[in-house]
Design an enzyme around this catalytic site. Structure first.
Site, mmCIF file in Angstrom:
data_model
loop_
_atom_site.group_PDB
_atom_site.id
_atom_site.type_symbol
_atom_site.label_atom_id
_atom_site.label_comp_id
_atom_site.label_asym_id
_atom_site.label_seq_id
_atom_site.Cartn_x
_atom_site.Cartn_y
_atom_site.Cartn_z
ATOM 1 N N GLU A 115 0.823 -1.219 0.000
ATOM 2 C CA GLU A 115 0.000 0.000 0.000
ATOM 3 C C GLU A 115 0.853 1.263 0.000
ATOM 4 O OE1 GLU A 115 -2.907 0.099 3.178
ATOM 5 O OE2 GLU A 115 -3.561 2.117 2.640
ATOM 6 N N LYS A 149 -6.937 -0.743 11.887
ATOM 7 C CA LYS A 149 -6.337 -1.194 10.623
ATOM 8 C C LYS A 149 -5.161 -0.287 10.283
ATOM 9 C CE LYS A 149 -5.820 -1.480 5.948
ATOM 10 N NZ LYS A 149 -5.062 -0.566 5.072
ATOM 11 N N ASP A 168 4.904 -14.322 11.774
ATOM 12 C CA ASP A 168 3.544 -14.758 11.446
ATOM 13 C C ASP A 168 2.585 -13.594 11.709
ATOM 14 O OD1 ASP A 168 0.985 -15.838 11.501
ATOM 15 O OD2 ASP A 168 1.631 -17.723 12.419
ATOM 16 N N HIS A 170 -2.362 10.623 0.411
ATOM 17 C CA HIS A 170 -2.400 9.223 0.020
ATOM 18 C C HIS A 170 -2.482 9.092 -1.502
ATOM 19 C CE1 HIS A 170 -3.260 4.952 0.365
ATOM 20 N NE2 HIS A 170 -4.202 5.131 -0.551
HETATM 21 P P1 NDP Z 1 10.287 -23.062 15.696
HETATM 22 O O1 NDP Z 1 9.535 -24.344 15.727
HETATM 23 O O2 NDP Z 1 11.138 -22.794 14.507
HETATM 24 O O3 NDP Z 1 11.108 -23.015 17.044
HETATM 25 C C1 NDP Z 1 12.056 -22.052 17.312
HETATM 26 C C2 NDP Z 1 13.350 -22.758 17.671
HETATM 27 O O4 NDP Z 1 14.405 -21.825 17.686
HETATM 28 C C3 NDP Z 1 13.327 -23.310 19.073
HETATM 29 O O5 NDP Z 1 12.779 -24.581 19.064
HETATM 30 C C4 NDP Z 1 14.789 -23.328 19.473
HETATM 31 O O6 NDP Z 1 15.273 -24.616 19.197
HETATM 32 C C5 NDP Z 1 15.443 -22.347 18.495
HETATM 33 N N1 NDP Z 1 16.107 -21.221 19.171
HETATM 34 C C6 NDP Z 1 17.351 -20.778 18.894
HETATM 35 N N2 NDP Z 1 17.656 -19.717 19.654
HETATM 36 C C7 NDP Z 1 16.597 -19.464 20.435
HETATM 37 C C8 NDP Z 1 16.306 -18.486 21.425
HETATM 38 N N3 NDP Z 1 17.201 -17.531 21.775
HETATM 39 N N4 NDP Z 1 15.085 -18.487 21.997
HETATM 40 C C9 NDP Z 1 14.175 -19.413 21.673
HETATM 41 N N5 NDP Z 1 14.394 -20.389 20.750
HETATM 42 C C10 NDP Z 1 15.590 -20.417 20.136
HETATM 43 O O7 NDP Z 1 9.324 -21.824 15.824
HETATM 44 P P2 NDP Z 1 8.277 -21.437 16.907
HETATM 45 O O8 NDP Z 1 8.084 -22.481 17.947
HETATM 46 O O9 NDP Z 1 8.665 -20.081 17.365
HETATM 47 O O10 NDP Z 1 6.937 -21.385 16.079
HETATM 48 C C11 NDP Z 1 6.693 -20.354 15.160
HETATM 49 C C12 NDP Z 1 5.994 -20.916 13.959
HETATM 50 O O11 NDP Z 1 4.806 -21.597 14.333
HETATM 51 C C13 NDP Z 1 5.575 -19.837 12.999
HETATM 52 O O12 NDP Z 1 5.976 -20.224 11.700
HETATM 53 C C14 NDP Z 1 4.040 -19.843 13.090
HETATM 54 O O13 NDP Z 1 3.485 -19.462 11.855
HETATM 55 C C15 NDP Z 1 3.744 -21.257 13.429
HETATM 56 N N6 NDP Z 1 2.477 -21.588 14.077
HETATM 57 C C16 NDP Z 1 1.595 -20.635 14.564
HETATM 58 C C17 NDP Z 1 0.423 -20.995 15.169
HETATM 59 C C18 NDP Z 1 -0.479 -19.932 15.718
HETATM 60 O O14 NDP Z 1 -0.118 -18.772 15.769
HETATM 61 N N7 NDP Z 1 -1.702 -20.240 16.160
HETATM 62 C C19 NDP Z 1 0.055 -22.421 15.324
HETATM 63 C C20 NDP Z 1 1.073 -23.321 14.852
HETATM 64 C C21 NDP Z 1 2.224 -22.913 14.242
HETATM 65 P P3 NDP Z 1 16.453 -25.257 20.040
HETATM 66 O O15 NDP Z 1 16.330 -24.732 21.445
HETATM 67 O O16 NDP Z 1 16.226 -26.697 19.933
HETATM 68 O O17 NDP Z 1 17.698 -24.775 19.370
#
Ligand code: NDP
Length: 428
Positions: A81, A268, A284, A382
Site C-alpha cells: 500500500e 487497521k 507470522d 495518500h
Molecule cells: P520453531 O519451531 O522454529 O522453534 C524455534 C526454535 O528456535 C526453538 O525450538 C529453538 O530450538 C530455536 N532457538 C534458537 N535460539 C533461540 C532463542 N534464543 N530463543 C528461543 N528459541 C531459540 O518456531 P516457533 O516455535 O517459534 O513457532 C513459530 C511458527 O509456528 C511460525 O511459523 C508460526 O506461523 C507457526 N504456528 C503458529 C500458530 C499460531 O499462531 N496459532 C500455530 C502453529 C504454528 P532449540 O532450542 O532446539 O535450538
C-alpha cells in the site's frame, strides 16, 4: 551510531538508496542482492509450504527517522500500500524532534491451552490439576528441554472453568493454561509440543477427556508498549495550529474508542505499520493480527488499540500496548533470506527488542493517519503517493509512469480511467 535520519532518501534512485544503506550498515554486495525480488528461491519456498509453484514478491521500503529509547532504527517494511512507509517516516521525524519513542515489554510469556470435557466435578478436577502444578510444569519442560536450557520454559499454570452453569455437558469445560517463556522464539511449535505432552496426565487428574491442545494467540503476557510525548508546536501544518491538530487527534481517538465501526478502521491503520515489519522479518502476521484485535476487545467491547491524551503542559501523549508474539528465531525468520537481512538491518538483540520496535511503528502509523484525517483528509497525501501505482495499473511503463503520475496530481483526478486516457494521448 547508525543513523536512520537520511534526508532526501525518498528522492534517490533505488540503486543509490541501496548504496547508501549498505554504507551505513556495512552490507556486502551479496547482502544487497537479497533486496531483489527472487531472493527466496523456489527450492527454499518448496521446503516452507505445500504445493509450491513459485514465490510472491512485495515492495520492501525502509521506515526512517525512528529514534526509540535513544537508539536509531532503520525499519524494513514489506507492504503493497502506497503512503504507509512515507507516513511512518514522516511521523517518526516529528517524534524524533520531540525526543523519540520510549518503549517497554513484559517477559515473553506465551499461553498454551488444554481443553478438558466431561469431568464429573469441575472444581475437584481443577483442584487436582493445581495440586500437581509443579510436576505438570516439570513434565512440560521435559517435552522441550532446549528452551529450558535457554532460560525459558513452562513457568506457571492456571485452570479456568468455562460455562459452569450451562445445561449441556458440551459447553461446560475446564481449560488449563500453561504459561511458557519462549525466549526469542514466537514459540507456537514449542508450546504445542508441551501442551500435547501433558494431555494424558491432565485426563488422568481430571477424569475428563482432553480435546484441544494449542497456544492462544491472545498473548496478553507477552506485551510490548510504546509511548510518545509531542509538544503541539511540532504538530502544526498548513492552515492548522499545533493545538488544533492535537485536539483533533484526541477527538479522533475518542471516536475510535467509542465506536467499533471506527475502531476497526483506526486499528487497521495501526496494523498498516505493524504488519509490514512483521512480514519483512519473516514473522507470522496472522498471529500478531489475531492477538492485537482480541486485545483491543479485552474489556468486552472492541475499542482503540492506541490512546491519545493531553498532559498538564499541553503535550500530546500517545500510547500503544499490544500482544507481540513474534520471534527473532524460528518460523521463517531465518529461512527467508530477506527476513534474515531485515533482522540484520534492524540490528535487534532479542525478540523483546523487536517487539518494541514494532509497536513504535504502529503508534507512528496511527498518528500519521489521524494527523492527516484531522487536517487535509486522508486522500490528499495518500492519492498523490498512490498516483504512480494508478499510472502502472493504466498501462504506463518507464518514464511515462512519472509523467502520468504528475499529470494526475495536477488534474487532481487520480483515477485509473483518467490515467488510461492520458496514456492513450501521450502514446499518440
Ligand atoms: P520453531 O519451531 O522454529 O522453534 C524455534 C526454535 O528456535 C526453538 O525450538 C529453538 O530450538 C530455536 N532457538 C534458537 N535460539 C533461540 C532463542 N534464543 N530463543 C528461543 N528459541 C531459540 O518456531 P516457533 O516455535 O517459534 O513457532 C513459530 C511458527 O509456528 C511460525 O511459523 C508460526 O506461523 C507457526 N504456528 C503458529 C500458530 C499460531 O499462531 N496459532 C500455530 C502453529 C504454528 P532449540 O532450542 O532446539 O535450538
Amino acid at each position: 551510531m547508525k543513523s536512520s535520519r537520511i534526508p532526501g532518501f525518498y528522492k534517490m534512485s533505488v540503486s543509490d538508496r541501496k548504496k547508501m544503506i549498505s554504507e551505513i550498515h556495512n552490507l556486502s554486495n551479496k547482502d544487497l542482492q537479497l533486496f531483489d525480488g527472487g531472493a527466496l528461491s523456489v527450492d527454499t519456498a518448496d521446503n516452507m509450504i505445500e504445493n509450491v509453484v513459485g514465490t510472491y514478491s512485495l515492495p520492501l521500503g525502509l521506515g526512517l527517522n525512528f529514534l526509540i529509547n535513544d537508539r536509531d532504527y532503520t525499519i524494513p517494511m514489506a507492504v503493497e500500500e502506497a503512503s504507509v512507509v512515507a507516513s511512518a517516516s514522516y511521523i517518526a521525524k516529528i517524534v524524533r524532534d520531540a525526543g523519540g519513542f520510549t518503549t517497554e515489554a513484559t517477559d515473553r510469556v506465551m499461553i498454551g491451552q488444554i481443553q478438558v470435557i466431561g469431568s464429573p466435578d469441575l472444581h475437584q478436577a481443577k483442584d487436582a490439576i493445581l495440586k500437581e502444578k509443579e510436576s505438570l510444569l516439570q513434565q512440560a519442560n521435559k517435552a522441550y528441554p532446549s528452551i529450558v536450557a535457554r532460560g525459558g520454559g513452562a513457568e506457571d499454570l492456571e485452570v479456568r472453568i468455562l460455562n459452569e452453569t450451562a445445561d449441556s455437558l458440551y459447553q461446560q469445560m475446564l481449560v488449563v493454561h500453561i504459561y511458557i517463556n519462549t525466549c526469542d522464539a514466537m514459540g507456537a511449535n514449542m508450546i504445542n509440543t508441551m501442551v500435547e505432552s501433558l494431555a494424558p496426565s491432565v485426563e488422568k487428574l481430571t477424569k475428563g477427556k482432553v480435546y484441544l491442545r494449542i497456544l492462544s494467540n491472545l498473548a496478553d503476557r507477552c506485551l510490548a508498549s510504546a509511548k510518545c510525548v509531542i509538544p503541539p508546536h511540532l504538530l502544526g501544518s498548513e492552515g492548522f495550529s499545533g493545538e488544533e491538530v492535537r485536539d483533533g487527534i484526541v477527538l479522533a481517538y475518542e471516536f475510535a474508542d467509542s465506536d467499533p465501526y471506527r475502531a476497526a478502521t483506526h486499528n487497521k491503520g495501526i496494523m498498516n505499520g505493524i504488519d509490514p515489519v512483521v512480514i519483512a522479518t519473516g514473522n507470522d502476521w496472522r498471529a500478531v493480527e489475531a492477538g492485537a484485535h482480541a486485545y483491543a476487545a479485552r474489556h468486552g467491547v472492541y475499542g482503540s488499540m492506541t490512546s491519545w491524551s493531553v498532559d498538564e503542559t499541553g503535550n500530546l501523549i500517545g500510547e500503544l500496548e499490544l500482544p507481540m508474539s513474534i520471534g527473532t528465531v524460528g518460523g521463517a525468520t531465518r529461512v527467508h533470506p530477506t527476513a534474515r537481512l531485515a533482522l540484520e538491518l534492524l540490528d535487534v538483540k532479542s525478540a523483546s527488542e523487536l517487539s518494541q520496535v514494532i509497536v513504535a511503528v504502529g503508534l507512528a502509523q496511527n498518528l500519521g493517519a489521524l494527523k492527516a484525517l484531522v487536517t487535509d483528509g486522508i486522500q490528499k497525501g495518500h492519492m498523490a503517493l498512490h498516483s504512480r501505482s494508478v499510472a502502472v495499473a493504466a498501462g504506463a511503463t518507464g518514464e511515462l509512469v512519472d509523467i502520468i503520475a504528475e499529470k494526475l496530481i495536477e488534474a487532481n483526478d487520480i483515477r485509473v480511467g483518467k490515467a488510461k486516457q492520458l496514456v492513450g494521448e501521450l502514446k499518440k
